[in-house]
Design an enzyme around this catalytic site. Structure first.
Site, PDB file in Angstrom:
ATOM      1  N   PHE A  21       0.821  -1.210   0.000  1.00  0.00           N
ATOM      2  CA  PHE A  21       0.000   0.000   0.000  1.00  0.00           C
ATOM      3  C   PHE A  21       0.856   1.261   0.000  1.00  0.00           C
ATOM      4  O   PHE A  21       0.666   2.166  -0.824  1.00  0.00           O
ATOM      5  CB  PHE A  21      -0.910  -0.045   1.231  1.00  0.00           C
ATOM      6  CG  PHE A  21      -1.976   1.009   1.282  1.00  0.00           C
ATOM      7  CD1 PHE A  21      -2.775   1.279   0.184  1.00  0.00           C
ATOM      8  CD2 PHE A  21      -2.202   1.711   2.447  1.00  0.00           C
ATOM      9  CE1 PHE A  21      -3.775   2.242   0.242  1.00  0.00           C
ATOM     10  CE2 PHE A  21      -3.199   2.669   2.528  1.00  0.00           C
ATOM     11  CZ  PHE A  21      -3.984   2.938   1.416  1.00  0.00           C
ATOM     12  N   VAL A  22       1.833   1.329   0.901  1.00  0.00           N
ATOM     13  CA  VAL A  22       2.674   2.520   1.029  1.00  0.00           C
ATOM     14  C   VAL A  22       3.790   2.526  -0.012  1.00  0.00           C
ATOM     15  O   VAL A  22       4.023   3.538  -0.687  1.00  0.00           O
ATOM     16  CB  VAL A  22       3.263   2.612   2.448  1.00  0.00           C
ATOM     17  CG1 VAL A  22       4.250   3.785   2.540  1.00  0.00           C
ATOM     18  CG2 VAL A  22       2.158   2.768   3.480  1.00  0.00           C
ATOM     19  N   SER A  75       5.743   1.949  13.212  1.00  0.00           N
ATOM     20  CA  SER A  75       4.303   1.951  13.508  1.00  0.00           C
ATOM     21  C   SER A  75       4.039   2.721  14.791  1.00  0.00           C
ATOM     22  O   SER A  75       4.851   2.699  15.727  1.00  0.00           O
ATOM     23  CB  SER A  75       3.801   0.516  13.664  1.00  0.00           C
ATOM     24  OG  SER A  75       2.493   0.492  14.215  1.00  0.00           O
ATOM     25  N   TYR A 130       3.405  -7.361  17.273  1.00  0.00           N
ATOM     26  CA  TYR A 130       3.768  -6.504  16.148  1.00  0.00           C
ATOM     27  C   TYR A 130       4.483  -5.250  16.636  1.00  0.00           C
ATOM     28  O   TYR A 130       5.561  -4.887  16.151  1.00  0.00           O
ATOM     29  CB  TYR A 130       2.514  -6.143  15.356  1.00  0.00           C
ATOM     30  CG  TYR A 130       2.741  -5.125  14.255  1.00  0.00           C
ATOM     31  CD1 TYR A 130       3.467  -5.455  13.120  1.00  0.00           C
ATOM     32  CD2 TYR A 130       2.216  -3.846  14.353  1.00  0.00           C
ATOM     33  CE1 TYR A 130       3.680  -4.526  12.108  1.00  0.00           C
ATOM     34  CE2 TYR A 130       2.410  -2.907  13.343  1.00  0.00           C
ATOM     35  CZ  TYR A 130       3.142  -3.254  12.228  1.00  0.00           C
ATOM     36  OH  TYR A 130       3.347  -2.325  11.234  1.00  0.00           O
ATOM     37  N   LYS A 185       8.470  -4.064  16.046  1.00  0.00           N
ATOM     38  CA  LYS A 185       8.845  -2.786  15.439  1.00  0.00           C
ATOM     39  C   LYS A 185       9.780  -1.991  16.360  1.00  0.00           C
ATOM     40  O   LYS A 185      10.748  -1.358  15.894  1.00  0.00           O
ATOM     41  CB  LYS A 185       7.589  -1.970  15.116  1.00  0.00           C
ATOM     42  CG  LYS A 185       6.839  -2.443  13.885  1.00  0.00           C
ATOM     43  CD  LYS A 185       7.644  -2.193  12.616  1.00  0.00           C
ATOM     44  CE  LYS A 185       6.817  -2.348  11.361  1.00  0.00           C
ATOM     45  NZ  LYS A 185       7.567  -2.033  10.136  1.00  0.00           N
ATOM     46  N   GLY A 221     -25.930   1.854   3.089  1.00  0.00           N
ATOM     47  CA  GLY A 221     -26.934   2.464   3.950  1.00  0.00           C
ATOM     48  C   GLY A 221     -27.267   1.627   5.167  1.00  0.00           C
ATOM     49  O   GLY A 221     -28.366   1.738   5.725  1.00  0.00           O
ATOM     50  N   SER A 279      -3.540  10.256   5.686  1.00  0.00           N
ATOM     51  CA  SER A 279      -3.799   9.880   4.304  1.00  0.00           C
ATOM     52  C   SER A 279      -2.504   9.393   3.667  1.00  0.00           C
ATOM     53  O   SER A 279      -1.398   9.794   4.053  1.00  0.00           O
ATOM     54  CB  SER A 279      -4.353  11.063   3.506  1.00  0.00           C
ATOM     55  OG  SER A 279      -3.326  11.996   3.211  1.00  0.00           O
TER      56      SER A 279
END
Length: 323
Positions: free
Chosen positions: A14-15, A119, A145, A149, A194, A210
């Site tokens: 993703f990154v 992270s 995790y 890190k 909905g 973002s």
């Protein structure tokens, strides 16, 4: 510092893929993507370096002579439904051992700067509203995790103390953007359909980042002299409650939203009975970060607002439904 050649690990992720696409447009770096699986979204100008496994024995020598900097985004990521019998050992194998193997080879090859995507879980699992984490807080990871890190960060600091290579550590909060998956995508789907949700009375505070803002900070840290040997937290600089976040996503979808004001304490109890305590922490708890250090040292602020980031996130989702 001038960076000409750059190696990005986790290039199909993703990154990593977003960073390479962004940097390829500027045409200011010679880019090498380290990946285990092919990523069709990578620009043709990006050189591919195929690895079979990210481990303590991976040989990086074919590419390290051509780069000045490394962005290490590859990792064994946090998963909600862990299946390994010894999760910490599995996280250490990739997130610690493989990371330090790459860093040792990079330092020996004369790489100038190593950017480690860590992270926020190194800081901990949550904050009290109004009490944000800072980059200089004492780490308090609570799961395998986050522990792995932190161990990688400590190992990297020890390594660079005896070499000329500079280290930059970036700890993102929850990252969202086009192509986001997992729980964030589930929220988008619920709101698009909905579905009434029992989240109308949540008064927590969450920091998000973002993909555009994270990529922008990484790019800044590639060459900024004041980034050397620093740790940075990163967010959009605009904290929201889960209730407000859902309303903002619904607005980006141009959909009405049905949020029922169910008491939070009742939902916490029910989540605990169902073994979903970790999910409840993310939905009901607060996690805020302070990015003042980024502004002070780097002159960096998030170029994309939360609203803009959410609109950009839902756009490909809506386009895929049309097609």
């Amino acid at each position: 510092m001038s960076i000409k050649g750059l190696l990005v690990t986790g290039a199909s992720g993703f990154v990593g893929s977003a960073l390479l696409q962004h940097l390829a447009r500027s045409k200011s770096h010679s880019l090498i993507a380290a990946l285990r699986i092919e990523c069709p979204d990578l620009p043709g100008a990006v050189r591919r370096f195929k690895i079979t496994e990210l481990s303590a024995t991976t040989d990086w020598s074919p590419v390290l002579g051509d780069v000045d900097a490394v962005v290490h985004a590859a990792a064994r990521v946090h998963v909600m439904d862990e299946t390994a019998t010894d999760p910490l050992t599995e996280f250490r194998r990739v997130n610690v051992d493989a990371t330090l193997n790459l860093a040792r080879q990079a330092a020996a090859a004369g790489v100038k700067r190593f950017i480690f995507i860590s992270s926020i879980k190194v800081n901990g699992e949550g904050t009290e509203p109004g009490c944000a984490y800072t980059a200089d807080d004492i780490p308090a990871p609570a799961d395998p995790y986050g522990i792995s890190k932190l161990e990688a960060e400590l190992g990297l600091k020890q390594l660079v103390a005896t070499t000329a290579m500079e280290l930059v550590i970036i700890r993102p909060v929850l990252v969202y953007g086009p192509g986001v998956k997992a729980n964030f995508l589930s929220m988008i789907r619920w709101l698009q359909r909905g579905v009434p949700l029992p989240f109308g009375a949540i008064d927590n505070r969450r920091s998000l980042v973002s993909l555009d803002n994270l990529v922008d900070l990484i790019e800044t840290c590639l060459e900024h002299p004041c980034a050397a040997h620093q740790t940075f937290l990163v967010s959009d600089g605009e904290d929201v409650s889960t209730t407000r976040l859902l309303r903002m996503i619904a607005a980006a979808l141009n959909k009405p939203v049905w949020l029922l004001p169910i008491p939070v304490e009742f939902m916490k109890v029910m989540a605990g009975l169902m073994g979903k305590g970790a999910v409840a922490q993310r939905v009901f708890g607060s996690l805020q970060v302070d990015i003042e250090k980024n502004k002070r040292l780097l002159g960096w602020g998030p170029p994309v607002s939360l609203g803009q980031g959410l609109s950009k996130t839902v756009k490909p989702f809506l386009e895929s439904r049309k097609s």
